[in-house]
Write an enzyme that holds these catalytic residues in place. Sequence first.
Site, PDB file in Angstrom:
ATOM      1  N   ASP A  67      16.276  57.888 -24.981  1.00 11.05           N
ATOM      2  CA  ASP A  67      16.022  57.061 -23.804  1.00 11.05           C
ATOM      3  C   ASP A  67      17.319  56.715 -23.070  1.00 11.05           C
ATOM      4  O   ASP A  67      18.415  56.897 -23.599  1.00 11.05           O
ATOM      5  CB  ASP A  67      15.258  55.776 -24.194  1.00 11.05           C
ATOM      6  N   ASN A 135       9.016  44.228 -32.538  1.00 12.62           N
ATOM      7  CA  ASN A 135       7.585  44.287 -32.199  1.00 12.62           C
ATOM      8  C   ASN A 135       6.985  45.658 -32.504  1.00 12.62           C
ATOM      9  O   ASN A 135       5.881  45.970 -32.077  1.00 12.62           O
ATOM     10  CB  ASN A 135       7.376  43.936 -30.716  1.00 12.62           C
ATOM     11  N   HIS A 137       8.252  48.605 -31.606  1.00 14.48           N
ATOM     12  CA  HIS A 137       8.470  49.676 -30.628  1.00 14.48           C
ATOM     13  C   HIS A 137       9.342  50.782 -31.228  1.00 14.48           C
ATOM     14  O   HIS A 137      10.107  50.549 -32.168  1.00 14.48           O
ATOM     15  CB  HIS A 137       9.053  49.137 -29.305  1.00 14.48           C
ATOM     16  N   GLU A 142       6.724  50.386 -25.870  1.00  4.66           N
ATOM     17  CA  GLU A 142       6.331  49.037 -26.280  1.00  4.66           C
ATOM     18  C   GLU A 142       4.862  49.037 -26.713  1.00  4.66           C
ATOM     19  O   GLU A 142       4.120  49.985 -26.440  1.00  4.66           O
ATOM     20  CB  GLU A 142       6.545  48.072 -25.103  1.00  4.66           C
TER      21      GLU A 142
HETATM   22  P1  PGA Z   1      18.622  48.177 -33.115  1.00  6.54           P
HETATM   23  O1  PGA Z   1      17.438  48.618 -32.118  1.00  6.54           O
HETATM   24  O2  PGA Z   1      19.026  49.427 -33.844  1.00  6.54           O
HETATM   25  O3  PGA Z   1      19.706  47.685 -32.207  1.00  6.54           O
HETATM   26  O4  PGA Z   1      18.058  47.142 -34.018  1.00  6.54           O
HETATM   27  C1  PGA Z   1      16.370  49.346 -32.609  1.00  6.54           C
HETATM   28  C2  PGA Z   1      15.280  49.405 -31.557  1.00  6.54           C
HETATM   29  O5  PGA Z   1      15.047  48.401 -30.867  1.00  6.54           O
HETATM   30  O6  PGA Z   1      14.642  50.462 -31.438  1.00  6.54           O
END
Ligand code: PGA
Length: 243
Positions: A67, A135, A137, A142
Amino acid sequence: MKVIITKDKEALADKAFEVMKAVVDGKKDAVLGLATGSTPIGLYARMVADHRKNGTSYREIKTVNLDEYAGLRPTDPQSYRYFMRDNLLDHIDIDLTNTYIEDGTATDAEKECERYNALLRRLPRDIQLLGIGENGHIAFNEPGTPFDMETHVVTLTENTIAANSRFFEKESDVPRRAFTMGPKNIMDAKKVLILAVGTNKADAVRAMVEGEVTESLPASILQKHPDCILIADEGAASKLSKK
Ligand code: PGA
């Protein structure tokens, strides 16, 4: 889903490196699906250290990222292109023209998504690395994202904006929109490696591994992937009933 639990985030990075290294060693022109965020940084550090020490070569490797923020230039220090160069790509012998990510500056979003989907079809991934949000995702997909969706543009949820604001000076600097691979693109990878660190991820990890497969928990689709490995530290794994 194969579940590996490690003592802490250093041991997690060691394990993740083993999985990634086996893919790179097994196929000199492998296609690696990569991810940003704080979780994979230890893995990337190990890939760089191994390249320097053992000469592991990425000359024929290709990478595709999950992304990218919409509106940020590749040279913007907050862009995911910059993150990838800073943490990995500039420190190994990869050809930067073989490293792909959505173009955050694209003005025709629909066309950019089509371009990226075509690219992903042309470059089947040998592995896709993932993190997981609190959450549930995966990438910027999302809760509520249809499982059959491909690359699309999303408006970030307040929860994700708040979580990502730690990388920005202030919350209002976090871009509101992003390009992201969809769940379908993620499931198309031959192997999926998902990493989770910290007790703040424990509920999402439990729901992903032991809950029902539902679009309200995007990561739950991974239960249906034929070769998915979860590596979680003790904190992230703390709510799993079967350990
Ligand atoms: P993080 O993010 O590795 O910074 O915890 C993971 C995500 O939100 O997919």
